[in-house]
Design an enzyme around this catalytic site. Structure first.
Site, short mmCIF file in Angstrom:
data_model
loop_
_atom_site.label_atom_id
_atom_site.label_comp_id
_atom_site.label_asym_id
_atom_site.label_seq_id
_atom_site.Cartn_x
_atom_site.Cartn_y
_atom_site.Cartn_z
N ARG A 186 0.84 -1.20 0.00
CA ARG A 186 0.00 0.00 0.00
C ARG A 186 0.88 1.26 0.00
O ARG A 186 2.07 1.20 0.27
CB ARG A 186 -0.90 0.01 1.24
CG ARG A 186 -2.01 -1.00 1.20
CD ARG A 186 -2.75 -1.09 2.51
NE ARG A 186 -1.94 -1.65 3.57
CZ ARG A 186 -2.34 -1.79 4.84
NH1 ARG A 186 -3.54 -1.40 5.19
NH2 ARG A 186 -1.55 -2.31 5.74
N LYS A 237 2.53 1.96 7.20
CA LYS A 237 2.96 1.15 8.35
C LYS A 237 3.93 1.94 9.23
O LYS A 237 4.53 2.92 8.80
CB LYS A 237 3.66 -0.13 7.87
CG LYS A 237 2.77 -1.06 7.09
CD LYS A 237 1.58 -1.52 7.87
CE LYS A 237 1.88 -2.70 8.75
NZ LYS A 237 0.64 -3.27 9.34
N TYR A 286 -0.22 4.25 10.49
CA TYR A 286 -0.54 3.23 11.50
C TYR A 286 0.70 3.04 12.34
O TYR A 286 1.79 2.83 11.79
CB TYR A 286 -0.90 1.89 10.85
CG TYR A 286 -2.26 1.87 10.18
CD1 TYR A 286 -3.43 2.08 10.92
CD2 TYR A 286 -2.39 1.61 8.83
CE1 TYR A 286 -4.68 2.06 10.31
CE2 TYR A 286 -3.65 1.58 8.22
CZ TYR A 286 -4.78 1.81 8.97
OH TYR A 286 -6.01 1.78 8.37
N HIS A 319 0.64 1.50 16.13
CA HIS A 319 0.55 0.36 17.05
C HIS A 319 1.74 0.30 18.00
O HIS A 319 2.36 -0.76 18.18
CB HIS A 319 0.44 -0.96 16.27
CG HIS A 319 -0.80 -1.04 15.43
ND1 HIS A 319 -2.06 -1.20 15.99
CD2 HIS A 319 -0.99 -0.96 14.10
CE1 HIS A 319 -2.96 -1.21 15.03
NE2 HIS A 319 -2.35 -1.06 13.87
N GLU A 330 -4.71 4.50 13.94
CA GLU A 330 -5.62 3.60 14.66
C GLU A 330 -6.19 4.19 15.94
O GLU A 330 -7.13 3.65 16.49
CB GLU A 330 -4.92 2.25 14.96
CG GLU A 330 -3.86 2.28 16.05
CD GLU A 330 -2.48 2.71 15.55
OE1 GLU A 330 -2.36 3.10 14.37
OE2 GLU A 330 -1.53 2.68 16.35
N ASP A 387 -5.46 -10.67 14.36
CA ASP A 387 -4.55 -9.56 14.69
C ASP A 387 -4.69 -9.14 16.15
O ASP A 387 -3.85 -8.40 16.66
CB ASP A 387 -4.75 -8.37 13.73
CG ASP A 387 -6.12 -7.74 13.87
OD1 ASP A 387 -7.06 -8.43 14.31
OD2 ASP A 387 -6.25 -6.55 13.56
N1 LIG Z 1 -6.93 -9.85 9.96
C1 LIG Z 1 -7.04 -8.64 9.45
O1 LIG Z 1 -6.42 -8.31 8.45
C2 LIG Z 1 -7.97 -7.64 10.08
C3 LIG Z 1 -8.34 -6.47 9.40
C4 LIG Z 1 -9.26 -5.60 10.00
C5 LIG Z 1 -9.79 -5.91 11.27
N2 LIG Z 1 -9.38 -7.06 11.91
C6 LIG Z 1 -9.90 -7.46 13.22
O2 LIG Z 1 -11.24 -7.93 13.11
C7 LIG Z 1 -11.86 -7.85 14.39
C8 LIG Z 1 -13.23 -7.22 14.27
O3 LIG Z 1 -13.08 -5.85 13.90
P1 LIG Z 1 -14.34 -4.88 13.69
O4 LIG Z 1 -13.82 -3.64 13.07
O5 LIG Z 1 -15.45 -5.61 13.02
O6 LIG Z 1 -14.76 -4.57 15.21
P2 LIG Z 1 -16.18 -4.05 15.69
O7 LIG Z 1 -15.96 -3.47 17.04
O8 LIG Z 1 -16.84 -3.25 14.63
O9 LIG Z 1 -17.04 -5.40 15.87
C9 LIG Z 1 -16.79 -6.37 16.83
C10 LIG Z 1 -18.12 -6.97 17.24
O10 LIG Z 1 -17.86 -8.12 18.05
C11 LIG Z 1 -18.95 -8.21 18.94
N3 LIG Z 1 -18.62 -9.13 20.03
C12 LIG Z 1 -17.82 -8.94 21.10
N4 LIG Z 1 -17.79 -10.06 21.86
C13 LIG Z 1 -18.60 -10.97 21.24
C14 LIG Z 1 -18.98 -12.31 21.53
N5 LIG Z 1 -18.55 -12.93 22.62
N6 LIG Z 1 -19.80 -12.94 20.65
C15 LIG Z 1 -20.25 -12.31 19.55
N7 LIG Z 1 -19.93 -11.05 19.24
C16 LIG Z 1 -19.12 -10.38 20.07
C17 LIG Z 1 -19.17 -6.76 19.38
O11 LIG Z 1 -20.44 -6.57 19.97
C18 LIG Z 1 -19.00 -6.03 18.05
O12 LIG Z 1 -20.24 -5.83 17.39
C19 LIG Z 1 -10.88 -7.04 15.25
O13 LIG Z 1 -10.13 -7.95 16.04
C20 LIG Z 1 -9.99 -6.37 14.25
O14 LIG Z 1 -8.72 -6.06 14.79
C21 LIG Z 1 -8.48 -7.91 11.33
#
Ligand SMILES: NC(=O)c1ccc[n+]([C@@H]2O[C@H](COP(=O)([O-])OP(=O)(O)OC[C@H]3O[C@@H](n4cnc5c(N)ncnc54)[C@H](O)[C@@H]3O)[C@@H](O)[C@H]2O)c1
Length: 374
Positions: free
Chosen positions: A15, A74, A93, A95, A117, A269
């Site tokens: 990116r 990054k 970003y 972190h 972030e 992550d």
């Molecule tokens: N792997 C990647 O490349 C990547 C990229 C972007 C985001 N992420 C990760 O994805 C995850 C989700 O991000 P997001 O932006 O959707 O967050 P978000 O806060 O929008 O959504 C998280 C949801 O999880 C729900 N939740 C919490 N505990 C729960 C449980 N026990 N059961 C069911 N639901 C529950 C919350 O109520 C919330 O609605 C984060 O960990 C984020 O860091 C990873």
């Protein structure tokens, strides 16, 4: 203001922090835009595209030495530490709560560092993280559908089904930004979709916007156990702010799942919400545990840099424009969301969680800057 765009040197990072369209906006407002040579190549933007947009192409030394505001994607890595300096505002970003060497390098250099972030609105949205969650969610369903194919180790099931053959089932655990975006792509593919959520208000909202096309069920250990046994694809998308992800899917639960089902743990992550998940990369994205395929790529948006770069710039540009227009002090006074992004100001740590994480001195931002607009 002189605004620089550095080329990313971290492995597998394609990116870039500004598109030619963004460069044009800034140049039109009278700013001097410096882009490091080949910075946009990984996202299919050529130096000539930036030049046409009014930017100047410069060397790595010049972009770091001459910029007043430096845009990156990054966090700086070790070879870049020597380039950090007083008087520079870095927007990227970061972190740094999880990166002590970088925190110390930032403090020692006297730089000002604003982290994408931690830019946070009054209603607790994270506008510079949201586009990456949208992309990761959408990719999650694509990855699930792909790795269901038999030669890739999956069950050998077409998620959409065909007339006369039932579609597959996708279970999304966590209905936030990732979960919603995963659900709409799975729906688009024709799958049967269930979302497990913990927040009743969020479920009401999802019910409204998805108009009953998915099953919305309260998340509990018992419910997860019974839902995973039916699923062809399970997407882990939970987030508990400020905490590692809870291990909602245990190794024992894999035993009740269908062989060749796919788990996509997007929350990897934050440590992952699946007990058997460990981070993987785009070049080696999956592995199998007890016959269940695990896809746990920690930087999913990095796989689609053309889309990610544009989505990131769409979100960051308004903040870049504020800093460019008013300078960092006046910009953070005008915008509380941007102020929350400031992790380091003139070498002082102004973000409490970062100072706490490394046992370093914390200086509240309003102790060093007047947070009322001039
Ligand atoms: N792997 C990647 O490349 C990547 C990229 C972007 C985001 N992420 C990760 O994805 C995850 C989700 O991000 P997001 O932006 O959707 O967050 P978000 O806060 O929008 O959504 C998280 C949801 O999880 C729900 N939740 C919490 N505990 C729960 C449980 N026990 N059961 C069911 N639901 C529950 C919350 O109520 C919330 O609605 C984060 O960990 C984020 O860091 C990873």
């Amino acid at each position: 203001m002189r605004i620089g765009v550095a080329r990313e040197i971290k492995t597998d990072e394609y990116r870039v922090a500004l598109t030619p369209a963004g460069a044009r906006e800034l140049a039109q407002h009278g700013h001097d835009v410096l882009v490091e040579s080949t910075a946009g190549e990984g996202s299919a933007f050529l130096d000539s595209d930036y030049e046409r947009a009014g930017a100047r192409i410069v060397s790595v030394d010049d972009v770091w030495a001459q910029s007043e505001l430096l845009l990156k994607v990054k966090e700086p890595i070790e070879p870049e530490y020597g380039r950090l300096r007083e008087g520079l505002v870095l927007f990227t970003y970061l972190h740094i709560a999880a990166d002590e060497p970088l925190t110390r390098a930032l403090v020692d250099s006297g730089i000002t560092a604003v982290a994408y972030e931690t830019v946070e609105t009054d209603d607790r949205r994270l506008p510079l993280l949201a586009p990456m969650s949208e992309i990761a969610g959408r990719l999650a369903s694509q990855a699930g559908a792909h790795f269901l194919e038999k030669p890739l180790g999956g069950r050998g099931l077409l998620l959409s089904g065909v007339p006369g053959v039932a579609p597959g089932r996708v279970l999304v655990v966590g209905g936030g930004i990732v979960g919603y975006n995963a659900a709409i792509i799975a729906l688009g593919l024709g799958a049967q979709v269930t979302i497990l959520e913990r927040s009743i208000d969020r479920m009401r909202h999802l019910d409204e916007i998805l108009s009953g096309r998915v099953s919305l069920v309260m998340s509990s250990t018992l419910q997860i156990e019974s839902s995973v046994s039916d699923a062809d694809v399970v997407i882990g998308a939970v987030l508990v702010p400020g905490a590692v992800a809870p291990k909602l899917i245990t190794r024992e639960m894999l035993g009740v799942m269908k062989k060749g089902a796919v788990i996509v743990d997007v929350a990897i992550d934050q440590g992952g919400c699946v007990e058997t998940a460990r981070p993987t990369t785009h070049s080696d994205p999956v592995y199998s545990v007890d016959g269940i395929i695990h896809y746990c790529v920690a930087n999913m948006p990095g796989g689609v840099p053309i889309t990610s770069t544009k989505a990131l710039t769409n979100a960051t540009l308004p903040y870049v424009e504020e800093v460019a227009e008013h300078g960092i002090a006046e910009a953070v006074a005008r915008d509380r969301a941007l102020a929350r992004g400031v992790n380091v100001l003139h070498g002082k740590i102004t973000y409490e969680a970062v100072a706490e994480a490394h046992d370093l001195e914390y200086t509240p931002l309003d102790a060093v800057l007047p947070l009322t607009p001039a």
